[in-house]
Design a protein around this motif. Structure first.
Motif, PDB file in Angstrom:
ATOM      1  N   ASP A  60       0.767  -1.310   0.040  1.00 20.24           N
ATOM      2  CA  ASP A  60       0.161   0.080  -0.056  1.00 20.24           C
ATOM      3  C   ASP A  60       0.959   1.073  -0.063  1.00 20.24           C
ATOM      4  N   GLY A  61       0.367   2.331  -0.741  1.00 25.25           N
ATOM      5  CA  GLY A  61       1.171   3.320  -0.539  1.00 25.25           C
ATOM      6  C   GLY A  61       0.816   4.414  -1.780  1.00 25.25           C
ATOM      7  N   LEU A  62       1.724   5.494  -1.875  1.00 23.83           N
ATOM      8  CA  LEU A  62       1.347   6.410  -2.961  1.00 23.83           C
ATOM      9  C   LEU A  62       2.065   6.054  -4.162  1.00 23.83           C
ATOM     10  N   ILE A  63       1.408   6.245  -5.384  1.00 21.48           N
ATOM     11  CA  ILE A  63       1.844   6.037  -6.656  1.00 21.48           C
ATOM     12  C   ILE A  63       2.738   7.343  -7.034  1.00 21.48           C
ATOM     13  N   THR A  64       4.091   7.077  -7.182  1.00 19.76           N
ATOM     14  CA  THR A  64       5.052   8.368  -7.148  1.00 19.76           C
ATOM     15  C   THR A  64       5.707   8.256  -8.513  1.00 19.76           C
ATOM     16  N   ALA A  65       5.453   7.131  -9.243  1.00 18.69           N
ATOM     17  CA  ALA A  65       5.856   7.248 -10.773  1.00 18.69           C
ATOM     18  C   ALA A  65       5.093   6.257 -11.588  1.00 18.69           C
ATOM     19  N   GLY A  66       5.399   6.177 -12.829  1.00 19.78           N
ATOM     20  CA  GLY A  66       4.595   5.150 -13.399  1.00 19.78           C
ATOM     21  C   GLY A  66       5.087   5.329 -15.077  1.00 19.78           C
ATOM     22  N   CYS A  67       4.709   4.397 -15.924  1.00 16.13           N
ATOM     23  CA  CYS A  67       5.167   4.295 -17.227  1.00 16.13           C
ATOM     24  C   CYS A  67       4.145   5.191 -17.992  1.00 16.13           C
ATOM     25  N   LYS A  68       4.632   6.173 -18.797  1.00 13.30           N
ATOM     26  CA  LYS A  68       3.501   6.924 -19.240  1.00 13.30           C
ATOM     27  C   LYS A  68       3.278   6.823 -20.859  1.00 13.30           C
ATOM     28  N   LYS A  69       3.968   5.537 -21.396  1.00 11.10           N
ATOM     29  CA  LYS A  69       3.748   5.233 -22.756  1.00 11.10           C
ATOM     30  C   LYS A  69       2.774   3.906 -22.523  1.00 11.10           C
ATOM     31  N   ARG A  70       3.255   3.018 -21.943  1.00 13.01           N
ATOM     32  CA  ARG A  70       2.528   1.708 -22.033  1.00 13.01           C
ATOM     33  C   ARG A  70       1.624   1.599 -20.887  1.00 13.01           C
ATOM     34  N   GLY A  71       1.575   2.267 -19.656  1.00 11.19           N
ATOM     35  CA  GLY A  71       0.960   2.278 -18.388  1.00 11.19           C
ATOM     36  C   GLY A  71       1.377   0.777 -17.851  1.00 11.19           C
ATOM     37  N   CYS A  72       2.539   0.416 -18.192  1.00  7.31           N
ATOM     38  CA  CYS A  72       2.917  -0.995 -17.677  1.00  7.31           C
ATOM     39  C   CYS A  72       3.442  -1.123 -16.182  1.00  7.31           C
ATOM     40  N   TRP A  73       3.684  -0.113 -15.606  1.00 11.29           N
ATOM     41  CA  TRP A  73       4.301  -0.233 -14.354  1.00 11.29           C
ATOM     42  C   TRP A  73       3.848   1.012 -13.501  1.00 11.29           C
ATOM     43  N   ILE A  74       4.077   0.876 -12.105  1.00  9.56           N
ATOM     44  CA  ILE A  74       3.752   1.881 -11.399  1.00  9.56           C
ATOM     45  C   ILE A  74       4.832   1.971 -10.257  1.00  9.56           C
ATOM     46  N   GLN A  75       5.150   2.755  -9.670  1.00  8.30           N
ATOM     47  CA  GLN A  75       6.072   2.667  -8.216  1.00  8.30           C
ATOM     48  C   GLN A  75       5.347   3.174  -7.261  1.00  8.30           C
ATOM     49  N   ILE A  76       5.042   2.095  -6.335  1.00  7.21           N
ATOM     50  CA  ILE A  76       4.342   2.420  -4.963  1.00  7.21           C
ATOM     51  C   ILE A  76       5.505   2.926  -3.620  1.00  7.21           C
ATOM     52  N   SER A  77       5.137   4.008  -3.359  1.00  3.63           N
ATOM     53  CA  SER A  77       6.321   4.527  -2.259  1.00  3.63           C
ATOM     54  C   SER A  77       5.727   4.567  -0.815  1.00  3.63           C
ATOM     55  N   ASP A  78       6.531   4.634   0.265  1.00  2.32           N
ATOM     56  CA  ASP A  78       5.853   4.629   1.446  1.00  2.32           C
ATOM     57  C   ASP A  78       6.279   6.218   1.799  1.00  2.32           C
ATOM     58  N   ASP A  79       5.912   6.585   3.049  1.00  2.50           N
ATOM     59  CA  ASP A  79       5.868   8.221   3.178  1.00  2.50           C
ATOM     60  C   ASP A  79       7.529   8.552   3.671  1.00  2.50           C
ATOM     61  N   LYS A  80       8.359   7.664   3.538  1.00  2.00           N
ATOM     62  CA  LYS A  80       9.837   7.884   3.674  1.00  2.00           C
ATOM     63  C   LYS A  80      10.304   7.702   2.316  1.00  2.00           C
ATOM     64  N   GLY A  81       9.939   7.568   1.460  1.00  2.00           N
ATOM     65  CA  GLY A  81      10.435   7.555  -0.170  1.00  2.00           C
ATOM     66  C   GLY A  81      10.915   6.128  -0.518  1.00  2.00           C
ATOM     67  N   ASN A  82      10.577   5.064   0.126  1.00  2.00           N
ATOM     68  CA  ASN A  82      10.886   3.945  -0.106  1.00  2.00           C
ATOM     69  C   ASN A  82      10.144   3.273  -1.465  1.00  2.00           C
ATOM     70  N   GLY A  83      10.380   3.082  -2.530  1.00  2.00           N
ATOM     71  CA  GLY A  83       9.457   2.591  -3.564  1.00  2.00           C
ATOM     72  C   GLY A  83       9.824   1.324  -4.235  1.00  2.00           C
ATOM     73  N   VAL A  84       8.809   0.676  -4.405  1.00  2.00           N
ATOM     74  CA  VAL A  84       8.831  -0.687  -5.176  1.00  2.00           C
ATOM     75  C   VAL A  84       8.061  -0.534  -6.434  1.00  2.00           C
ATOM     76  N   ARG A  85       9.015  -0.826  -7.697  1.00  2.00           N
ATOM     77  CA  ARG A  85       8.114  -1.018  -8.907  1.00  2.00           C
ATOM     78  C   ARG A  85       6.960  -2.191  -8.962  1.00  2.00           C
ATOM     79  N   VAL A  86       5.860  -2.263  -9.437  1.00  2.00           N
ATOM     80  CA  VAL A  86       4.782  -3.152  -9.870  1.00  2.00           C
ATOM     81  C   VAL A  86       4.841  -3.060 -11.229  1.00  2.00           C
ATOM     82  N   LYS A  87       5.260  -4.163 -11.805  1.00  2.00           N
ATOM     83  CA  LYS A  87       5.422  -4.245 -13.292  1.00  2.00           C
ATOM     84  C   LYS A  87       4.080  -5.533 -13.457  1.00  2.00           C
ATOM     85  N   VAL A  88       3.359  -4.844 -14.841  1.00  2.00           N
ATOM     86  CA  VAL A  88       2.345  -5.659 -15.343  1.00  2.00           C
ATOM     87  C   VAL A  88       2.599  -5.935 -16.428  1.00  2.00           C
TER      88      VAL A  88
END
Lengths: 151, 183
Positions: free
Chosen positions: A57-85
């Motif tokens: 759970d977290g904030l979407i802080t980045a994402g693929c703008k061409k294909r919409g194929c990933w988003i990065q979910i980050s916590d409030d400390k800036g730790n982020g993990v990419r969710v690739k679909v």
């Protein structure tokens, strides 16, 4: 003829109405796990979660703008993990950046060297900048199966 | 003769009905085929700006201070530190990334690409739901168009001559391409 036009209009109205977004939009299979694993915990102990289905759970802080194929979910400390679909199967709109989300999938990792080699081989092609901040020899990500994004 | 008449009627009416959607799919098809070269859905722009040093601004006030220096009074969706060296503010269709403490700002704005965005929504079935069914019906319509098209003209310009050659060529081209790709 008038009746046909009436039915066609009604059909178009239903089609349009069904496309309207709700407060929470479901992508793919959504999420099934009740409990989320903190992103910081995933990145701190990746070995414990490798190959397992996790929810973040977290904030979407980045994402693929061409294909919409990933988003990065980050916590409030800036730790982020990419969710690739899978391309085209789930498409995250770039307008979802900045919204809260829950995403689920299999936690995975690939050697950084392999990614760098692939990018080198494809040198000359255009690549989207990677906003994730992986550290060490591995790049960790979630092979996403679904997400719920607040609007 | 009655069968051929039915074929012609089917081909004509389905052709008229799906002409608009075929144009939509064709234009969108070309657009998304070249996704490596451009973004067919969105126009993304980046502008840089120096905000001046943000040293001394307390973290809780960073978002407010950056927006004030930018002259933006929009309420952000979120404003978060990405690291000790970067702060990000998420506005509607806009992300402000600010380097700390220097104050170098990158303003990323995103908007739908006119015309193409909407064609792609239909072609790529982003709407899902009922549109999936309609797209299936369209696919069935194309199938009927293709099959009826083969039998419209009898004789030398039809399957008896020119039509047969073109039909075979139509199979050969993708088949050769597949062979060359897979071998």
């Amino acid at each position: 003829m008038k009746r046909a036009i009436l039915f066609l209009s009604l059909g178009l109205f239903i089609l349009t109405a069904s496309a309207q977004a709700a407060d929470v939009t479901k992508y793919g299979q959504g999420v099934s796990l009740d409990k989320a694993t903190p992103v910081a915990e995933l990145l701190a102990h990746p070995g414990e979660y490798m190959g397992k289905t996790v929810r973040v759970d977290g904030l979407i802080t980045a994402g693929c703008k061409k294909r919409g194929c990933w988003i990065q979910i980050s916590d409030d400390k800036g730790n982020g993990v990419r969710v690739k679909v899978e391309d085209g199967v789930i498409v995250f709109p770039p307008t979802s950046i900045g919204h809260n989300a829950s995403a689920e999938g299999v936690f995975s990792g690939i050697p950084r060297a392999a990614v760098e080699k692939k990018h080198k081989e494809q040198e000359g092609e255009k690549h989207e900048a990677c906003d994730a901040k992986p550290s060490g020899e591995m790049i960790y990500f979630i092979q996403g199966t679904g997400a719920l994004i607040e609007s | 003769m009655k069968i051929r008449r039915t074929i012609i009627v089917l081909h004509r009416d389905i052709g008229y009905f799906f002409a608009a959607l075929t144009v939509v799919y064709a234009i969108s098809g070309i657009a998304v085929n070249h996704v490596d070269d451009w973004n067919p859905n969105y126009i993304v722009t980046h502008q840089s700006r120096e905000l001046g040093s943000l040293e001394g601004v307390v973290p809780e006030k960073l978002g407010e201070e950056i927006l004030a220096r930018m002259g933006i009074d929009e309420r952000p969706k979120a404003a978060v530190p990405m690291s000790e060296k970067e702060f990000r503010i998420f506005l509607k269709d806009r992300t402000l990334s600010v380097s700390l403490p220097g104050g170098h700002l990158v303003d990323e704005q995103i908007r739908r690409r006119p015309f193409f965005f909407h064609l792609n929504v239909l072609h790529l079935n982003h709407a899902k739901g009922l549109w999936t069914w309609y797209a299936d019906i369209y696919a069935l319509g194309l199938l009927i168009l293709a099959l009826t098209g083969i039998f419209i003209i009898p004789g030398k310009k039809g399957l008896g001559g020119r039509g047969r050659i073109l039909l075979i060529l139509g199979f050969v081209v993708p088949a050769v391409f597949l062979l060359l790709t897979l071998l």
